[in-house]
Scaffold this motif. Structure first.
Motif, PDB file in Angstrom:
ATOM      1  N   HIS A 126      -3.557   4.893  -2.805  1.00 21.14           N
ATOM      2  CA  HIS A 126      -3.120   5.718  -1.677  1.00 21.14           C
ATOM      3  C   HIS A 126      -3.189   4.887  -0.404  1.00 21.14           C
ATOM      4  CE1 HIS A 126      -3.026   9.396  -4.085  1.00 21.14           C
ATOM      5  NE2 HIS A 126      -4.007   8.803  -4.755  1.00 21.14           N
ATOM      6  N   LEU A 127      -2.043   4.404   0.012  1.00 22.26           N
ATOM      7  CA  LEU A 127      -2.005   3.518   1.174  1.00 22.26           C
ATOM      8  C   LEU A 127      -1.946   4.341   2.453  1.00 22.26           C
ATOM      9  CD1 LEU A 127      -1.803   0.592   2.193  1.00 22.26           C
ATOM     10  CD2 LEU A 127       0.690   0.809   2.030  1.00 22.26           C
ATOM     11  N   LEU A 128      -2.827   4.040   3.388  1.00 26.05           N
ATOM     12  CA  LEU A 128      -2.830   4.696   4.695  1.00 26.05           C
ATOM     13  C   LEU A 128      -2.679   3.638   5.770  1.00 26.05           C
ATOM     14  CD1 LEU A 128      -5.943   6.977   4.079  1.00 26.05           C
ATOM     15  CD2 LEU A 128      -3.534   7.673   3.967  1.00 26.05           C
ATOM     16  N   ALA A 129      -2.135   4.054   6.905  1.00 30.22           N
ATOM     17  CA  ALA A 129      -2.091   3.146   8.051  1.00 30.22           C
ATOM     18  C   ALA A 129      -3.104   3.630   9.071  1.00 30.22           C
ATOM     19  CB  ALA A 129      -0.697   3.134   8.665  1.00 30.22           C
ATOM     20  N   ALA A 130      -3.777   2.688   9.712  1.00 28.09           N
ATOM     21  CA  ALA A 130      -4.730   3.032  10.765  1.00 28.09           C
ATOM     22  C   ALA A 130      -4.432   2.179  11.987  1.00 28.09           C
ATOM     23  CB  ALA A 130      -6.160   2.789  10.288  1.00 28.09           C
ATOM     24  N   VAL A 131      -4.507   2.797  13.150  1.00 31.11           N
ATOM     25  CA  VAL A 131      -4.356   2.068  14.413  1.00 31.11           C
ATOM     26  C   VAL A 131      -5.558   2.430  15.258  1.00 31.11           C
ATOM     27  CG1 VAL A 131      -3.073   1.960  16.583  1.00 31.11           C
ATOM     28  CG2 VAL A 131      -1.838   1.919  14.406  1.00 31.11           C
ATOM     29  N   THR A 132      -6.261   1.416  15.736  1.00 31.06           N
ATOM     30  CA  THR A 132      -7.460   1.717  16.518  1.00 31.06           C
ATOM     31  C   THR A 132      -7.394   1.065  17.888  1.00 31.06           C
ATOM     32  OG1 THR A 132      -9.874   1.753  16.509  1.00 31.06           O
ATOM     33  CG2 THR A 132      -8.841  -0.244  15.674  1.00 31.06           C
ATOM     34  N   THR A 133      -7.973   1.735  18.860  1.00 33.63           N
ATOM     35  CA  THR A 133      -8.130   1.123  20.182  1.00 33.63           C
ATOM     36  C   THR A 133      -9.600   0.836  20.462  1.00 33.63           C
ATOM     37  OG1 THR A 133      -8.197   3.306  21.216  1.00 33.63           O
ATOM     38  CG2 THR A 133      -6.056   2.231  21.116  1.00 33.63           C
ATOM     39  N   GLU A 134     -10.431   0.882  19.406  1.00 33.28           N
ATOM     40  CA  GLU A 134     -11.821   0.460  19.577  1.00 33.28           C
ATOM     41  C   GLU A 134     -11.832  -1.013  19.982  1.00 33.28           C
ATOM     42  OE1 GLU A 134     -14.588   2.248  19.320  1.00 33.28           O
ATOM     43  OE2 GLU A 134     -13.719   4.077  18.488  1.00 33.28           O
ATOM     44  N   GLY A 135     -12.750  -1.373  20.847  1.00 28.01           N
ATOM     45  CA  GLY A 135     -12.883  -2.774  21.236  1.00 28.01           C
ATOM     46  C   GLY A 135     -14.089  -3.390  20.553  1.00 28.01           C
ATOM     47  N   ALA A 164      16.179   3.780   8.378  1.00 32.42           N
ATOM     48  CA  ALA A 164      15.824   5.200   8.409  1.00 32.42           C
ATOM     49  C   ALA A 164      14.459   5.374   9.067  1.00 32.42           C
ATOM     50  CB  ALA A 164      15.778   5.752   6.995  1.00 32.42           C
ATOM     51  N   ARG A 165      14.359   6.353   9.949  1.00 37.00           N
ATOM     52  CA  ARG A 165      13.062   6.672  10.525  1.00 37.00           C
ATOM     53  C   ARG A 165      12.224   7.425   9.506  1.00 37.00           C
ATOM     54  NH1 ARG A 165      13.814   8.514  16.688  1.00 37.00           N
ATOM     55  NH2 ARG A 165      15.515   7.121  17.207  1.00 37.00           N
ATOM     56  N   ASP A 166      10.943   7.412   9.726  1.00 36.83           N
ATOM     57  CA  ASP A 166      10.029   8.295   9.018  1.00 36.83           C
ATOM     58  C   ASP A 166       9.876   7.981   7.543  1.00 36.83           C
ATOM     59  OD1 ASP A 166       9.640   9.635  11.365  1.00 36.83           O
ATOM     60  OD2 ASP A 166      11.268  11.042  10.985  1.00 36.83           O
ATOM     61  N   ALA A 167      10.379   6.831   7.106  1.00 35.96           N
ATOM     62  CA  ALA A 167      10.070   6.456   5.734  1.00 35.96           C
ATOM     63  C   ALA A 167       8.587   6.137   5.690  1.00 35.96           C
ATOM     64  CB  ALA A 167      10.884   5.243   5.308  1.00 35.96           C
ATOM     65  N   ALA A 168       7.888   6.693   4.748  1.00 37.94           N
ATOM     66  CA  ALA A 168       6.456   6.438   4.660  1.00 37.94           C
ATOM     67  C   ALA A 168       6.018   6.606   3.222  1.00 37.94           C
ATOM     68  CB  ALA A 168       5.673   7.391   5.557  1.00 37.94           C
ATOM     69  N   VAL A 169       4.882   5.975   2.900  1.00 37.91           N
ATOM     70  CA  VAL A 169       4.299   6.147   1.578  1.00 37.91           C
ATOM     71  C   VAL A 169       3.459   7.415   1.635  1.00 37.91           C
ATOM     72  CG1 VAL A 169       2.938   5.038  -0.203  1.00 37.91           C
ATOM     73  CG2 VAL A 169       4.074   3.641   1.541  1.00 37.91           C
ATOM     74  N   PRO A 170       3.826   8.473   0.905  1.00 36.40           N
ATOM     75  CA  PRO A 170       3.028   9.690   1.013  1.00 36.40           C
ATOM     76  C   PRO A 170       1.688   9.511   0.294  1.00 36.40           C
ATOM     77  CG  PRO A 170       4.819   9.997  -0.561  1.00 36.40           C
ATOM     78  CD  PRO A 170       4.926   8.592  -0.063  1.00 36.40           C
ATOM     79  N   ALA A 171       0.624   9.748   1.020  1.00 35.35           N
ATOM     80  CA  ALA A 171      -0.706   9.626   0.421  1.00 35.35           C
ATOM     81  C   ALA A 171      -1.241  11.028   0.150  1.00 35.35           C
ATOM     82  CB  ALA A 171      -1.637   8.876   1.372  1.00 35.35           C
ATOM     83  N   ASP A 172      -2.141  11.110  -0.794  1.00 37.49           N
ATOM     84  CA  ASP A 172      -2.795  12.377  -1.119  1.00 37.49           C
ATOM     85  C   ASP A 172      -3.589  12.849   0.110  1.00 37.49           C
ATOM     86  OD1 ASP A 172      -4.453  14.381  -2.002  1.00 37.49           O
ATOM     87  OD2 ASP A 172      -5.092  13.318  -3.814  1.00 37.49           O
ATOM     88  N   PRO A 173      -3.302  14.062   0.627  1.00 40.08           N
ATOM     89  CA  PRO A 173      -4.020  14.547   1.817  1.00 40.08           C
ATOM     90  C   PRO A 173      -5.534  14.540   1.626  1.00 40.08           C
ATOM     91  CG  PRO A 173      -2.184  16.003   1.288  1.00 40.08           C
ATOM     92  CD  PRO A 173      -2.286  15.023   0.163  1.00 40.08           C
ATOM     93  N   ALA A 174      -5.984  14.729   0.407  1.00 36.74           N
ATOM     94  CA  ALA A 174      -7.427  14.723   0.165  1.00 36.74           C
ATOM     95  C   ALA A 174      -8.018  13.345   0.446  1.00 36.74           C
ATOM     96  CB  ALA A 174      -7.712  15.133  -1.285  1.00 36.74           C
ATOM     97  N   LYS A 175      -7.250  12.297   0.113  1.00 34.95           N
ATOM     98  CA  LYS A 175      -7.728  10.926   0.359  1.00 34.95           C
ATOM     99  C   LYS A 175      -7.792  10.653   1.855  1.00 34.95           C
ATOM    100  CE  LYS A 175      -7.780   9.811  -4.003  1.00 34.95           C
ATOM    101  NZ  LYS A 175      -8.964   9.354  -4.735  1.00 34.95           N
ATOM    102  N   LEU A 176      -6.779  11.157   2.551  1.00 33.56           N
ATOM    103  CA  LEU A 176      -6.737  11.001   4.005  1.00 33.56           C
ATOM    104  C   LEU A 176      -7.981  11.637   4.621  1.00 33.56           C
ATOM    105  CD1 LEU A 176      -4.974  10.101   6.387  1.00 33.56           C
ATOM    106  CD2 LEU A 176      -3.718  12.243   6.207  1.00 33.56           C
ATOM    107  N   GLN A 177      -8.324  12.826   4.124  1.00 34.90           N
ATOM    108  CA  GLN A 177      -9.502  13.518   4.658  1.00 34.90           C
ATOM    109  C   GLN A 177     -10.796  12.751   4.385  1.00 34.90           C
ATOM    110  OE1 GLN A 177      -9.472  17.553   3.160  1.00 34.90           O
ATOM    111  NE2 GLN A 177      -7.527  17.967   4.207  1.00 34.90           N
ATOM    112  N   ILE A 178     -10.861  12.125   3.218  1.00 31.63           N
ATOM    113  CA  ILE A 178     -12.075  11.354   2.903  1.00 31.63           C
ATOM    114  C   ILE A 178     -12.239  10.208   3.899  1.00 31.63           C
ATOM    115  CG2 ILE A 178     -13.097   9.779   1.202  1.00 31.63           C
ATOM    116  CD1 ILE A 178     -11.873  11.593  -0.984  1.00 31.63           C
TER     117      ILE A 178
END
Lengths: 324, 324
Positions: A126-135, A164-178
């Motif tokens: 389950h691939l997720l993308a993360a973007v952080t502004t933590e320094g 195409a916009r909005d192409a994304a790898v759909p990840a399991d919402p449960a994994k996202l929550q973890i």
């Protein structure tokens, strides 16, 4: 208990691992060099605050990514905090061997290009993308300074290899929550986003203007806005980059320019990661930043001579290793 | 006896003054700083050979350009060996006050733009253009090393502010001969040319490719040809610059590219003057080199995005002083 691994022993990797471990969760750090793994295993991660005060020493398990492949009990949450330049085929192969299908992999990489490569290399994860502004600033092989608090956005990993916009790898919402829970319990402000493309493109815009100019002019971020000559350069690059990224989901937000100036002001004394790489003779992430803008522009049939030119210049600096 | 002055106490200025004085001719050096004038007046110019061996100590008169204006017996041959960046209005005014009508002024400046400004500032003087491939390095305020022998071309000063080829300030042939004789008697290979535009454009082409790239990549000349990435950059800049300069008299010479590679090979260990300026935080000659190519391109209706972009980048480096 969810087994958590952080891949990468740089600033963000050590910050994530240190904060998660300080919150009482067992964490394994996967490093490139065995020496760093030994240092981390021996002493844990020393986490300091912005003014250098010790926040805690976080005990972690540590090993190289190769060693991780032999683990009997593999990690099911992987926070990937490596540079784009680390994503060699060998690294991706080792990652696939270490991360079982069904695991969540949240990629904290700068720039673009990694989501496509990771999606191809890690089928069934389950691939997720993360973007952080933590320094954060790494102050030693097992020490990190948390230089500033920020936000961390998390969501399905967007793909930019089509128009195409909005192409994304759909990840399991449960994994996202973890993953969200892991970050929140470690004290981070984690925000689930259903438009990570926008988040990544906003950060890309900022990196595409600040990084190559600071690296070529060899100035800290705050110096970019200090003269009209430099502001003009920033503006030229911004004006070329925005229409390209708009094709892929960057919103038509009149505040983008002011946000960019704001980043320079807030990080005035910082030397950008690209400048640090250039000064240390290391490969830079130019290919995943301005190189990515060039590719997106070509894909969309738009001109991007500044992005292309700056990519060629930075790649020609000794140490970039784009070519020998 | 012809009174000879050399304006400028840099590498070429000290080489010219030292060699002429060693040949037995009285020479006055006009410097910007009074301290250098005092040092030169006190000790003369120490001239060394390529391997550092002393060739001689050349006694010279020395003063600032301002002091030269008060001389009763003004110079009738002036060799102008200053940077383009020195040609401020104040400098031109002082030069006019120090150099009487009828005198010969041979300008050894790099780049373009100086002939037009000097022609306007020095009415009634015989303006000549000089291009030299002599190698020299200033090793102190009163010391110069003659690092390599070359040729010095001399002729009517071309003007590049129209699109017409061959516009030049016609100088009295007798004055040209006097300057030629001064140089030859000092041991230089002086060649009278009736096409100084070609000479200046050939040198400009070489400077326009080598200087900005070495200054931005921070590499010595020989490193430019050491990787394919850098060779590609050189070639891109070369391919953009040649058609522009062709409009002004650069010949259609298939050997130009090989000559450029040859310059890099012969001067492999040298740091270009622009790189030295950037590293020392001094203003560079970018405006008279790639900035001049940009202006010529605009004048001729040709595109020159690389020349324009590199000019903007170099001008934005701290110390260039194009803007504060």
């Amino acid at each position: 208990m969810t087994k958590i691994a952080v891949a990468g022993g740089g600033s963000i990797g050590l910050l994530l691992a240190g904060r998660i471990a300080l919150a009482g969760k067992p964490v394994t750090v996967w490093t490139r060099a065995e020496a760093q793994a030994r240092a981390l295993a021996a002493s844990g991660v020393a986490v300091c605050g912005a003014s250098g005060e010790t926040i805690g020493i976080a005990p972690v398990t540590a090993m190289t990514l190769d060693q991780a492949q032999a683990e009997r009990d593999p990690a099911h949450v992987v926070l990937l905090a490596v540079k784009q330049t680390a994503l060699s085929q060998a690294f991706l192969d080792a990652l696939r061997a270490a991360v079982p299908p069904g695991a969540a992999v949240a990629a904290f990489c700068n720039g673009l290009g990694h989501t496509e490569r990771l999606a191809a290399a890690l089928p069934g994860r389950h691939l997720l993308a993360a973007v952080t502004t933590e320094g954060a600033r790494r102050t030693g092989p097992a020490a990190v300074r948390h230089t500033g608090s920020g936000n961390t956005w998390l969501g399905d990993a967007p793909l930019f290899d089509g128009t195409a916009r909005d192409a994304a790898v759909p990840a399991d919402p449960a994994k996202l929550q973890i993953v969200e829970k892991v970050l929140k319990e470690a004290g981070f402000t984690a925000i689930v986003s259903n438009d990570m493309a926008e988040r990544m493109l906003r950060k890309l815009l900022s990196n595409a203007v600040i990084n190559p100019l600071t690296a070529l002019l060899r100035v800290p971020n705050g110096q970019l806005t200090a003269t009209r000559d430099r502001l003009r350069l920033m503006r030229t690059l911004f004006d070329e980059t925005v229409p390209v990224l708009r094709q892929y989901g960057l919103p038509n937000d009149p505040a983008l320019w002011d946000e960019l100036l704001d980043v320079c002001a807030r990080t005035a004394a910082n030397r950008s990661s690209m400048l640090q790489d250039v000064e240390a003779g290391r490969p830079t992430e130019i290919g995943a930043i301005n190189g990515a803008v060039s590719r997106l522009a070509r894909q969309a049939g738009l001109p991007a001579p500044w992005n292309g030119g700056l990519t060629a210049l930075i790649e020609a600096i000794p140490g970039d290793g784009g070519d020998v």
